[in-house]
Scaffold this motif. Sequence first.
Motif, PDB file in Angstrom:
ATOM      1  N   GLY A 131     -14.888  -5.328 -25.109  1.00 44.26           N
ATOM      2  CA  GLY A 131     -15.796  -4.852 -24.081  1.00 44.26           C
ATOM      3  C   GLY A 131     -15.079  -4.248 -22.898  1.00 44.26           C
ATOM      4  O   GLY A 131     -15.576  -4.266 -21.780  1.00 44.26           O
ATOM      5  N   CYS A 132     -13.886  -3.685 -23.150  1.00 44.77           N
ATOM      6  CA  CYS A 132     -13.099  -3.085 -22.072  1.00 44.77           C
ATOM      7  C   CYS A 132     -12.210  -1.986 -22.646  1.00 44.77           C
ATOM      8  O   CYS A 132     -12.394  -1.559 -23.787  1.00 44.77           O
ATOM      9  N   ASP A 135     -10.508  -2.002 -26.350  1.00 41.45           N
ATOM     10  CA  ASP A 135     -11.214  -1.866 -27.619  1.00 41.45           C
ATOM     11  C   ASP A 135     -10.460  -0.921 -28.535  1.00 41.45           C
ATOM     12  O   ASP A 135      -9.880   0.072 -28.084  1.00 41.45           O
ATOM     13  N   ARG A 179     -14.913   2.001 -28.046  1.00 42.26           N
ATOM     14  CA  ARG A 179     -15.438   1.723 -26.696  1.00 42.26           C
ATOM     15  C   ARG A 179     -16.915   2.052 -26.593  1.00 42.26           C
ATOM     16  O   ARG A 179     -17.650   1.392 -25.866  1.00 42.26           O
ATOM     17  N   ASN A 285     -10.605  -1.365 -16.005  1.00 41.69           N
ATOM     18  CA  ASN A 285     -11.359  -2.078 -17.032  1.00 41.69           C
ATOM     19  C   ASN A 285     -10.428  -2.819 -17.989  1.00 41.69           C
ATOM     20  O   ASN A 285     -10.541  -2.724 -19.210  1.00 41.69           O
ATOM     21  N   ARG A 297     -18.558 -10.026 -18.549  1.00 43.21           N
ATOM     22  CA  ARG A 297     -18.413  -8.643 -19.004  1.00 43.21           C
ATOM     23  C   ARG A 297     -18.639  -8.551 -20.512  1.00 43.21           C
ATOM     24  O   ARG A 297     -19.276  -7.608 -21.006  1.00 43.21           O
ATOM     25  N   ASP A 300     -22.376  -8.811 -21.189  1.00 40.30           N
ATOM     26  CA  ASP A 300     -23.072  -7.606 -20.721  1.00 40.30           C
ATOM     27  C   ASP A 300     -22.793  -6.412 -21.627  1.00 40.30           C
ATOM     28  O   ASP A 300     -23.697  -5.621 -21.947  1.00 40.30           O
ATOM     29  N   HIS A 301     -21.528  -6.288 -22.039  1.00 46.55           N
ATOM     30  CA  HIS A 301     -21.164  -5.150 -22.880  1.00 46.55           C
ATOM     31  C   HIS A 301     -21.912  -5.178 -24.205  1.00 46.55           C
ATOM     32  O   HIS A 301     -22.502  -4.161 -24.624  1.00 46.55           O
ATOM     33  N   ALA A 305     -24.464  -2.895 -26.246  1.00 44.15           N
ATOM     34  CA  ALA A 305     -23.919  -2.220 -27.434  1.00 44.15           C
ATOM     35  C   ALA A 305     -24.658  -2.574 -28.715  1.00 44.15           C
ATOM     36  O   ALA A 305     -24.687  -1.769 -29.659  1.00 44.15           O
TER      37      ALA A 305
END
Length: 327
Positions: A131-132, A135, A179, A285, A297, A300-301, A305
């Motif tokens: 998630g940053c 990836d 990503r 990130n 994070r 949330d990601h 996604a």
Amino acid sequence: MSAEAMATIIVQGKTVDTFNDADWRRVRERAGVTDDFLAATDALHPFKPGGGKGGDLMAFSRCGRYIVKEVKGDHKTLMEKAREITEHLLRGNSLMAAIYAHFQEDDKFYLVMNNLLTDQGPWLGLYDLKGCADDKTLISQGKKVRVVNKRIWHLHMWGGSCCWTDDRHVYFKGKQAARHLKIILTDEQRLEVMARLKGDCEFLTSANLMDYSLLVAVRTVSESKLPEEEAAQWSLRAPANELRFPLVHRNNGQVYLVYIGIIDYLQIWNNAKKVAQCLKFLERNKATIPPLEYGRRFVDHFDAAIEGLGEPLELSLSEATRTETPE
């Protein structure tokens, strides 16, 4: 170490000392894994570099169900966190790869975990997602993506993409794809996956762990061939309250099999990580952030996604009457 904490198992015909096996045996028992699961002299394929930053060795069991991984810094984490991890895994409803044993052979330490990808592919895509900016795509369209990192000492890579090798271009393209990857499931599958993911992140945050990844593997199969896919049929026969992998759905006329699990969750947030965070202050990130921020994070990601656009598939009456589990 107490006698309860120290025991032995047999790995490829050799008796080895284990650590906290009273805990890991409980995980084995829940999964129906017997103590002699690696006892055969040819139980493992040869060890090979795992591809991670540390270069630790890995070996797959010949049955395809287990991975044996050399551990260095993670050995200390396993010693400290065995009971916590065990208790979380035994609660069920987790996406975390299960750990079945932690042992020493000669002067090296190893862990044994379940292989989340017992399917052989070929993979439409295989991804390691944090998630940053870390990836990455591991396999794209059935082909392995060679890792070509842009390290500070690779001066030629800092002169712009015109100086990159073909492998670097492919790797960078794979990172961009990872990503922005959209993971398609059915609405019900999405709800179940996100509930487990949130529970796992809450646990990992409370255990002061970070830098874990979501391993995602996707492959397609024609609907006419679906009855021949034993793992997919077993998954489709799951009761309403049980999440079985692969997750199966139809999207745009194609049937997809999706595997999802959390891996590499043994990184403790310590002083070394805090120093690394400071050294990487120019990175955007980044993965090296405290567990609370990392977990938030992460959730949330993947909340964004993972999309519930897939169409559920149903078994025919004849298939629905079968109850056996896949090999």
